[in-house]
Write an enzyme that holds these catalytic residues in place. Structure first.
Site, short mmCIF file in Angstrom:
data_model
loop_
_atom_site.label_atom_id
_atom_site.label_comp_id
_atom_site.label_asym_id
_atom_site.label_seq_id
_atom_site.Cartn_x
_atom_site.Cartn_y
_atom_site.Cartn_z
N LYS A 1 0.85 -1.19 0.00
CA LYS A 1 0.00 0.00 0.00
C LYS A 1 0.89 1.24 0.00
CE LYS A 1 -4.52 0.86 0.17
NZ LYS A 1 -5.57 0.11 -0.53
N GLY B 1 -20.51 6.63 4.09
CA GLY B 1 -19.60 7.05 3.04
C GLY B 1 -20.18 6.84 1.66
N GLY C 1 -18.61 7.81 -1.38
CA GLY C 1 -17.62 8.04 -2.42
C GLY C 1 -17.93 7.16 -3.61
N VAL D 1 -17.21 4.07 -4.33
CA VAL D 1 -17.69 2.73 -3.97
C VAL D 1 -19.03 2.81 -3.25
CG1 VAL D 1 -17.25 0.68 -2.57
CG2 VAL D 1 -15.39 1.71 -3.91
#
Length: 349
Positions: free
Chosen positions: A79, A179, A181, A183
């Site tokens: 990552k 959330g 966003g 996705v």
């Protein structure tokens, strides 16, 4: 640009990336290449400190090792994070400088889109290094992984619902989506199409207003989404939200979402189990994105077929995890870790 190796015993390689002339400070963490080259997205967000950014990279890269192994991919875990506000500080020069750092690893780490990044940003990084996936154009371009990620989470929610409620039918079920966003929005659209009732929260008021208008969603504040009454909670924002503070106040029967590292500690998975809240391990539920990206890294010509096969495999893996957890009266995250570690042992043998 300055690249500084950092001692992290649990990881194969960690470097601090600095290029003050373009405002760049970030980290690349390679947790494991046992299953293949490390793969995981590049995240850009504001962090309270460099230590917080490094901790995020370490936790996320560890999670990618388990996610890729659980999905049956010949990829290890890595990552990268950049400490910057993507809406105000992101520049092509910054992205190219980070791309030079990725290039220096000579393929041990492949990057892709994550929070604060886009396929177009990946294209800029690809100007200076070939170790980039999630591109909008190219022979094996996989594009925005968000829709596939959302589809995998949707499948996970249905499997989790069957284990908790006895049916995968989501009509009339209330799902709290934290959330909205790329996705979270795609997931909300699929849930709405399946007849689910939505409660949503996001820091972007425009997103929640659109969700209310398009999906008939109930809007609550980001401070209240984790205490909202629902059948299922779908965390699709930052990690660490399931912890000793939030778990006692949850008003849901199951959790399945897209956020990485939802459990602040492994003990929090046990706490959910004690409360009777069924938890779909996040790195299994949200593997759709890396499956999509893997077609680019591994040069898979039949992308639709590969994605469909791997999504079905992940669905079966989650089903097996939840079944075994019920039989053993154990938290699903413990069973998921056992399965991944066994796959890694088999690879090493």
């Amino acid at each position: 640009m300055k690249l500084t190796p950092l001692p992290c015993p649990a990881h194969e390689e960690v470097i601090r990336v600095e290029a003050p002339e373009v405002g760049l400070l970030g980290f690349i963490a390679i947790h494991s290449t046992q299953m293949g080259p490390a793969a995981g997205g590049l995240r850009m967000r504001t962090y309270p400190s460099a230590d917080a950014a490094l901790t995020d990279a370490l936790r996320l890269s560890h999670g990618m090792t388990f996610k890729n192994a659980a999905a049956g991919l010949e990829l290890g875990g890595g990552k990268a994070v950049i400490m910057a506000d993507p809406g105000k500080q992101k520049t092509p020069e910054m992205l190219r400088a980070f791309g030079d750092a990725i290039a220096s690893l000579e393929g041990r780490y492949w990057t892709a889109e994550d929070m604060g990044m886009s396929p177009e940003d990946m294209g800029v990084i690809a100007e200076v290094t070939p170790y980039v996936a999630g591109l909008a154009r190219g022979d094996f371009a996989s594009g925005d992984p968000s829709p596939i990620t959302a589809l995998g989470i949707f499948n996970a929610i249905r499997v989790t619902a069957r284990h908790r409620f006895g049916t995968e039918d989501l009509a009339g079920r209330r799902v709290a989506v934290q959330g909205l966003g790329h996705v979270g929005w795609a997931l909300a659209a699929q849930l709405h199409a399946a007849g689910a009732q939505l409660t949503v929260a996001d820091i972007n008021a425009g997103q929640t207003e659109s969700a209310a208008r398009e999906f008939g969603a109930e809007v609550v504040s980001v401070d209240n989404i984790l205490t909202a009454e629902a059948d299922i909670l779908a965390p699709c924002a930052i990690g660490g939200i399931l912890n000793a503070t939030t778990i006692p106040n949850l008003k849901v029967s199951a959790i399945a979402g897209g956020a990485n590292n939802q459990l602040a500690t492994p003990a929090d998975g046990d706490a959910l189990h004690k409360r009777g809240i069924l938890y779909a391990p996040d790195y299994v539920a949200n593997a759709g994105g890396i499956i999509n990206v893997a077609t680019e890294i591994l040069r898979i010509s039949d992308r639709p077929g590969f994605v469909a096969e791997k999504l079905a495999e992940v669905r079966s893996t989650l089903d097996a995890i939840l079944s075994a957890a019920a039989q053993r009266s154990s938290s699903p995250h413990r069973l998921a870790d056992e399965i991944v570690l066994e796959k890694m042992r088999a690879k090493a043998a």
